[in-house]
Design an enzyme around this catalytic site. Structure first.
Site, PDB file in Angstrom:
ATOM      1  N   ASN A   9       0.811  -1.220   0.000  1.00  0.00           N
ATOM      2  CA  ASN A   9       0.000   0.000   0.000  1.00  0.00           C
ATOM      3  C   ASN A   9       0.844   1.269   0.000  1.00  0.00           C
ATOM      4  O   ASN A   9       0.317   2.365   0.123  1.00  0.00           O
ATOM      5  CB  ASN A   9      -0.990   0.004   1.168  1.00  0.00           C
ATOM      6  CG  ASN A   9      -0.312   0.037   2.517  1.00  0.00           C
ATOM      7  OD1 ASN A   9       0.877  -0.231   2.633  1.00  0.00           O
ATOM      8  ND2 ASN A   9      -1.074   0.337   3.549  1.00  0.00           N
ATOM      9  N   CYS A  10       2.150   1.137  -0.178  1.00  0.00           N
ATOM     10  CA  CYS A  10       3.042   2.295  -0.269  1.00  0.00           C
ATOM     11  C   CYS A  10       3.000   2.822  -1.708  1.00  0.00           C
ATOM     12  O   CYS A  10       3.179   2.067  -2.661  1.00  0.00           O
ATOM     13  CB  CYS A  10       4.466   1.870   0.096  1.00  0.00           C
ATOM     14  SG  CYS A  10       5.738   3.061  -0.330  1.00  0.00           S
ATOM     15  N   ASP A  11       2.745   4.108  -1.852  1.00  0.00           N
ATOM     16  CA  ASP A  11       2.640   4.705  -3.187  1.00  0.00           C
ATOM     17  C   ASP A  11       3.906   4.518  -4.018  1.00  0.00           C
ATOM     18  O   ASP A  11       3.835   4.225  -5.216  1.00  0.00           O
ATOM     19  CB  ASP A  11       2.324   6.201  -3.088  1.00  0.00           C
ATOM     20  CG  ASP A  11       0.929   6.472  -2.546  1.00  0.00           C
ATOM     21  OD1 ASP A  11       0.078   5.551  -2.571  1.00  0.00           O
ATOM     22  OD2 ASP A  11       0.681   7.602  -2.100  1.00  0.00           O
TER      23      ASP A  11
END
Length: 118
Positions: A9-11
């Protein structure tokens, strides 16, 4: 074999994975949240790159640490302890090729070079 270490979920990790997929570069994804990280890997990485490159002091996790804890982190040994305990504080993603770090973070110029080693 390339391994991408990160959190889904890290951009920045997502951007990197999309770039790799678009460019048909084969990789294995290592999710810190489900797969964890161990001291041996972090020590090996800190031999290749300065710990300050791998340790993200701009992260939300860093901001949640007490000032006393933050002040203790002055060397690789202390940083590794925190990175094991709070793997979200590790810069993302880290891409390795046979355990050698080739990219830290999103760097399109370095990613383009992966076409020759993947």
């Amino acid at each position: 074999m390339l391994t991408v270490y990160g959190i889904p979920n890290c951009d920045t990790t997502t951007k990197t994975l999309k770039w790799l997929d678009k460019n048909k570069i084969v990789y294995k994804f290592h999710n810190y949240k489900t797969d964890g990280i161990n001291k041996e890997i972090l020590e090996h990485w800190c031999q290749q790159k300065d710990w300050t490159i791998l340790f993200n002091k701009r992260s939300t996790t860093w901001k949640t640490l007490t000032v006393a804890t933050q002040n203790k982190i002055t060397n690789a040994t202390e940083a590794i302890k925190i990175m094991i305990e709070h793997n979200s504080i590790i810069k993302r993603p880290i891409i390795t090729n046979n355990k050698t770090i080739v990219v830290v973070g999103f760097d399109e110029n370095l990613l383009q070079k992966l076409n020759t080693i993947s």
